[in-house]
Enzyme design. Structure first.
Site, mmCIF file in Angstrom:
data_model
loop_
_atom_site.group_PDB
_atom_site.id
_atom_site.type_symbol
_atom_site.label_atom_id
_atom_site.label_comp_id
_atom_site.label_asym_id
_atom_site.label_seq_id
_atom_site.Cartn_x
_atom_site.Cartn_y
_atom_site.Cartn_z
ATOM 1 N N HIS A 41 61.572 19.647 151.580
ATOM 2 C CA HIS A 41 61.751 20.579 152.700
ATOM 3 C C HIS A 41 60.463 20.861 153.477
ATOM 4 C CE1 HIS A 41 65.833 21.070 151.619
ATOM 5 N NE2 HIS A 41 65.738 22.096 150.798
ATOM 6 N N HIS B 87 69.055 26.455 156.081
ATOM 7 C CA HIS B 87 69.332 26.530 154.648
ATOM 8 C C HIS B 87 70.016 27.852 154.278
ATOM 9 C CE1 HIS B 87 68.658 25.741 150.353
ATOM 10 N NE2 HIS B 87 68.238 24.532 150.691
ATOM 11 N N GLU C 89 73.757 21.772 154.771
ATOM 12 C CA GLU C 89 72.505 21.353 155.404
ATOM 13 C C GLU C 89 72.762 20.098 156.229
ATOM 14 O OE1 GLU C 89 69.309 21.377 152.315
ATOM 15 O OE2 GLU C 89 70.889 22.327 151.101
#
Length: 343
Positions: A101, A175, A307
């Protein structure tokens, strides 16, 4: 329609967008973090349907990425490195030997420039940021704009835009952990999910894609005709065990990027529409117990993330949706989260 702005911890701002039909969305300029989405159930009770911290100071670390904008690349990058034109770019190892991420300098830790706006039928917030060449190990100066728009159809629209002066991997996502029971009354075990996806990406024990796409037929990964999430929590199949009794997998959309989620007790329905080629569905398998959230204590399977993004597996394997953004191209992607009720 209105927009409310308040100071948080003396260094961030929280913006709350409210429409004319009882829906509101709150987000921070820090990390673009969605802190609350409040929508009615079938009886008209307005409740929060995303996970967020009770004490906002916990967003500073936010290891669960609650509500955050993710970038430059959502997901895990194998061996925390990639190559472009024979040049290897090492990244931060923040998930074992891999990169997750965007790392500690990812978009979820940025204070974005924020500009609110309002029209007759919408309210919104535009967030902008320039990610400098070399940030987190990534090449290129990347100019990013992410726009949140709430309309009177109870749609939250996320528009992602970017351009770069060097080729670089880029696939952004949000997220947020959704829980349609409202105010965390239950886990997401009874959420029914429908999506048109015939293949998902196999994971190894480090949750890194193996390069194989698996057919969903006759498995608990087949959501084409709808399936309760709990089906993946109770089975002992290898891919669910790897994900700690749940889902943390990339699903490739067959054509239209559309996901429908329904929770029967509250009657809430979430429809996700996206221009992205697939998404990671994560069912909070690794969520620690007893974190203080806004409506109670956390526990496993308390939320589900959708996502929407391309696949970082494309950096090491052929045949996956690419995350590369070239200098001559512009990144433009849209995802819409729309809410209604089934009587």
């Amino acid at each position: 329609m209105n927009i409310n702005e308040q100071s948080i911890l003396g260094r961030w701002k929280e913006f709350t967008l409210t429409n004319d039909h009882g829906m509101s969305v709150s987000m921070l300029d820090f990390g673009g973090i969605i802190t609350k989405i409040c929508v009615p159930d079938r009886e008209g009770n307005v409740e929060n349907v995303v996970l967020g911290y009770k004490d906002y100071k916990h967003y500073e670390d936010n290891p669960n990425f609650f509500g955050a904008l993710i970038g430059r690349v959502g997901g895990r990058i194998q061996d925390a490195s990639f190559e472009i034109d024979g040049i290897k770019y090492p990244l931060e190892t923040n998930d074992g030997d891999n990169h997750l991420h965007g790392g500690s300098s990812g978009f979820h830790h940025v204070i974005w420039d924020a500009q609110s706006f309002q029209t007759d039928n919408t309210v919104g917030l535009m967030l902008t940021h320039t990610s400098l060449d070399g940030a987190g190990g990534y090449p290129g100066n990347v100019e990013v704009a992410v726009t949140y728009t709430l309309n009177n159809d109870n749609e939250l629209i996320l528009d992602y835009a970017a351009k770069t002066d060097k080729s670089t991997p880029l696939t952004m996502t949000n997220h947020s952990y959704f829980n349609l029971s409202g105010d965390l009354k239950d886990t997401v075990q009874h959420h029914n999910v429908t999506m048109n996806s015939s293949y998902f990406v196999e994971l190894d024990h480090a949750l890194i894609p193996t390069g194989r796409k698996l057919d969903v037929s006759n498995t608990t990964f087949d959501f084409r005709n709808g399936r309760m999430l709990q089906d993946g929590f109770v089975t002992d199949s290898e891919q669910h065990l790897i994900a700690d009794h749940g889902y943390d997998h990339y699903f490739i959309f067959d054509n239209e990027g559309k996901v429908v989620v329904y929770e029967e007790n509250a009657g809430r329905r979430l429809t996700v529409r996206t221009e992205q080629p697939g998404m990671v569905m994560y069912t909070a398998n690794g969520l620690a117990d007893r974190l203080e959230l806004a409506e109670g204590l956390s526990r496993k399977h308390l939320g589900v993330c959708f996502e929407t993004q391309s696949s970082p597996a494309s950096l090491h394997n052929d045949g996956f949706p690419s995350v590369m953004l070239k200098a001559e191209d512009t990144y433009n992607k849209r995802t819409i989260f729309s809410f209604d009720v089934e009587k």
